[in-house]
Scaffold this active site. Structure first.
Site, mmCIF file in Angstrom:
data_model
loop_
_atom_site.group_PDB
_atom_site.id
_atom_site.type_symbol
_atom_site.label_atom_id
_atom_site.label_comp_id
_atom_site.label_asym_id
_atom_site.label_seq_id
_atom_site.Cartn_x
_atom_site.Cartn_y
_atom_site.Cartn_z
ATOM 1 N N GLY A 102 50.039 58.112 20.954
ATOM 2 C CA GLY A 102 51.334 57.569 20.525
ATOM 3 C C GLY A 102 52.245 58.656 19.987
ATOM 4 N N ARG A 105 55.013 62.465 16.376
ATOM 5 C CA ARG A 105 56.087 63.265 15.766
ATOM 6 C C ARG A 105 57.385 63.086 16.534
ATOM 7 N NH1 ARG A 105 55.461 69.353 17.831
ATOM 8 N NH2 ARG A 105 54.244 68.942 19.679
ATOM 9 N N LYS A 125 62.342 64.728 18.430
ATOM 10 C CA LYS A 125 60.969 65.245 18.416
ATOM 11 C C LYS A 125 60.841 66.196 17.226
ATOM 12 C CE LYS A 125 57.738 67.482 21.596
ATOM 13 N NZ LYS A 125 57.611 68.079 22.920
ATOM 14 N N GLY A 138 53.878 65.369 11.750
ATOM 15 C CA GLY A 138 55.046 64.743 12.367
ATOM 16 C C GLY A 138 56.202 65.700 12.611
ATOM 17 N N ARG A 188 65.525 65.045 22.707
ATOM 18 C CA ARG A 188 65.126 65.055 24.118
ATOM 19 C C ARG A 188 65.728 63.853 24.819
ATOM 20 N NH1 ARG A 188 58.828 65.735 25.223
ATOM 21 N NH2 ARG A 188 58.590 63.706 24.256
ATOM 22 N N ARG A 195 54.467 56.865 30.140
ATOM 23 C CA ARG A 195 53.499 57.835 30.641
ATOM 24 C C ARG A 195 52.347 57.106 31.311
ATOM 25 N NH1 ARG A 195 54.248 61.679 26.125
ATOM 26 N NH2 ARG A 195 56.100 60.914 25.086
ATOM 27 N N ASP A 264 48.779 61.711 28.958
ATOM 28 C CA ASP A 264 49.885 61.331 28.062
ATOM 29 C C ASP A 264 51.103 62.203 28.294
ATOM 30 O OD1 ASP A 264 47.984 63.252 26.923
ATOM 31 O OD2 ASP A 264 49.374 63.364 25.249
ATOM 32 N N ASP A 274 57.053 67.528 28.250
ATOM 33 C CA ASP A 274 56.198 68.249 27.321
ATOM 34 C C ASP A 274 56.006 69.703 27.723
ATOM 35 O OD1 ASP A 274 54.589 68.683 25.138
ATOM 36 O OD2 ASP A 274 53.814 66.641 25.233
#
Ligand code: AMP
Ligand code: MG
Length: 506
Positions: A102, A105, A125, A138, A188, A195, A264, A274
């Protein structure tokens, strides 16, 4: 769980209207997410705003001073219409399954429909802990935030599917990793943040109802044409497979190694997401690995198609109950899609390589022609980007040919290959100038070379000097153009500059 969206905010005041939010993920059932606000930071400062992206999203930021933008993009001030939430997902990390990951952060502010009519997530993020943070703080450090900013925007300029960077803000707070580092928040933008791991979250809980809701939602958002298919879940799997094939082919066409292809980190929309320990190859090496945590080379350059297939198999497993109530009947067609993936990938990769070689139409021997060149590059340590860029000017004998050959340890050894390639070009109805133009649009002059990215980060982190970041970002915004005066950005690293290892953003 802290699920009160109206928890008090430092400097909250009037919520600023910056966008016509149109949130749909927040409308999904409660078990899809946890509502909470970002955790405020003490001294936010705007480092970078992507004005062109803001404009394409229809955001209204022009009138706002930097201080106000810093408040918004640090999470201190939640804009009007946002419904902040952390998304639930699971994932296979390096092959091992974590049932609960999940957004630990990250916080989704909400969605906007951009000027082209596409729905886009806006996510912070590094915005503070959530119920998914486990032992994490986080937060994000400035280095990884700048890396994601540089590389995701370079990807967009290269024409590859990617999440985008809208803003970077420093927090005025330290984060503690191996050392103390300045904290930062990245904003972002993505087609969505669904995902493979989002599907796995519900599959692991045997929550078929939620899986159905998620599949319908993902299909409506990303693959609306497939909704009327005879077996929509199967059509969805096929569509995701096609986008993954195109995505990984695109990566390999620019020498990119994602580094953390965990489920993920696989977007259902087919975007690169990512940018953790990612890296670009300098000299061509199919076994290249940079990530410090990828000890087995699971995510090595040439292993990426196999891993994409592995990840798709995990998605397929979650979809079985939606494909057919009888699992046995679901298995066979799902397996067929997974088994067809290598062929699907190969055809997209050869298409990519064909453009890099200036070939307009398919020929039987194109894959061999391309792989023979890659073998030469590998054997002789040629720089992947520069060798292909030089090839654009090597279609006719002359200086261009010499420049190309000198990218190789033994320049004479590339002559037989050049002769074969020229014979293939001569077989086309297009001119060599046409080929050169095609190649110039497929072989970038500039990529975010690892050592340049590290130099930009080091200057920002150690000297608060963001000019190195700005200069690099500017060059990378026009990767297919020769930029007189910027040749140094195309140079491979000196031995002392070489980046041998990259590290996760955490
Ligand atoms: P990543 O390696 O960025 O793909 O993250 C994997 C998982 O770890 C996700 O669930 C993240 O939300 C979580 N995570 C990564 N870094 C942090 C952090 N600093 N604090 C809390 N959670 C984190
Ligand atoms: Mg991730």
């Amino acid at each position: 769980m802290p699920d009160d969206p109206k928890s008090p905010q430092i400097g909250a005041g009037e919520a600023t209207p910056i966008a016509a939010f149109d949130n749909s993920y927040a409308r999904l059932p409660e078990r899809f997410h946890v509502r909470l606000n970002p955790t405020p930071v003490t001294a936010p400062r705007l480092v970078k705003l992507n004005a062109a992206l803001a404009e394409s999203l229809g955001l209204d930021l022009d009138r706002l001073p930097d201080e106000e933008l810093a408040q918004i993009f640090s999470g201190n001030r939640v804009p009007a219409g946002a419904e902040p939430l952390a998304m639930a997902y699971s994932g296979h990390q390096f092959g091992g399954f974590s049932p609960q990951l999940g957004d630990g952060r990250a916080i989704l502010l909400g969605e906007v429909v951009d000027r082209s009519g596409a729905r886009r997530d806006i996510q912070l993020k590094g915005s503070g802990p959530t119920p998914f943070s486990r032992r994490g703080d986080g937060r994000a450090a400035l280095g990884p935030v700048l890396r994601e900013y540089i590389v995701s925007e370079a990807f967009a300029a290269l024409g590859l599917p990617t999440t985008r960077a809208l803003a970077a803000v420093t927090t005025g707070e330290d984060v503690y990793r191996e050392t103390t580092l300045p904290g930062a928040v990245l904003t972002r933008v993505a087609s969505s943040h669904i995902r493979v791991g989002t599907f796995q979250f519900f599959a692991a809980r045997r929550d078929v109802e939620a899986l159905k809701i998620l599949a319908d939602y993902a299909m409506a958002r990303h693959y609306p044409d497939y909704r009327d298919a005879e077996r929509p879940a199967l059509a969805f799997l096929q569509a995701v497979a096609e986008r993954q094939a195109a995505l990984v082919a695109g990566w390999m066409g620019v020498g990119f190694i994602h580094g953390v292809m965990n489920t993920d980190n696989v977007s259902i929309a087919g975007e690169t997401i990512d940018f953790g320990p990612c890296a670009f190859m300098d000299s061509y090496n199919p076994a290249a690995v940079f990530s410090s945590i990828d000890e087995m080379g699971r995510y090595a350059f040439a292993n990426q198609p196999r891993i994409a297939q592995w990840n798709l198999a995990r998605l397929a497993e979650t979809l079985l109950p939606l494909i057919d109530a009888d699992q046995n009947k679901a298995l066979e067609p799902a397996q067929a899609i997974i088994q067809a993936f290598p062929g699907l990938f190969e055809s997209r990769y050869v298409e990519t390589l064909r453009r890099k070689l200036g070939l307009f139409t398919p020929g039987d021997d194109d894959a061999v022609l391309a792989s023979d060149l890659l073998d030469l590059m590998h054997a002789q340590g040629a720089d992947f980007t520069n060798a292909f860029r030089a090839l654009c000017d090597a279609a006719s004998p002359g200086l261009g040919e010499i420049a190309f050959a000198t990218k190789f340890g033994d320049p004479a050894s590339v002559q037989p290959w050049l002769a074969r390639w020229r014979a293939r070009l001569a077989d086309q109805s297009q001119t060599t100038d046409d080929s050169a133009a095609l190649m110039r649009s497929a072989n970038p002059a500039f990529i975010p070379r690892n050592h340049r990215v590290e130099q930009a980060i080091a200057a920002a982190v150690t000297r608060q000097d963001f000019s190195v970041f700005e200069d690099l970002h500017a060059v990378l915004s026009r990767p297919y153009e020769d930029q007189p005066g910027s040749e140094a950005y195309a140079a491979p690293p000196l031995p002392a500059e070489r980046v041998l290892q990259t590290f996760c953003g955490t």
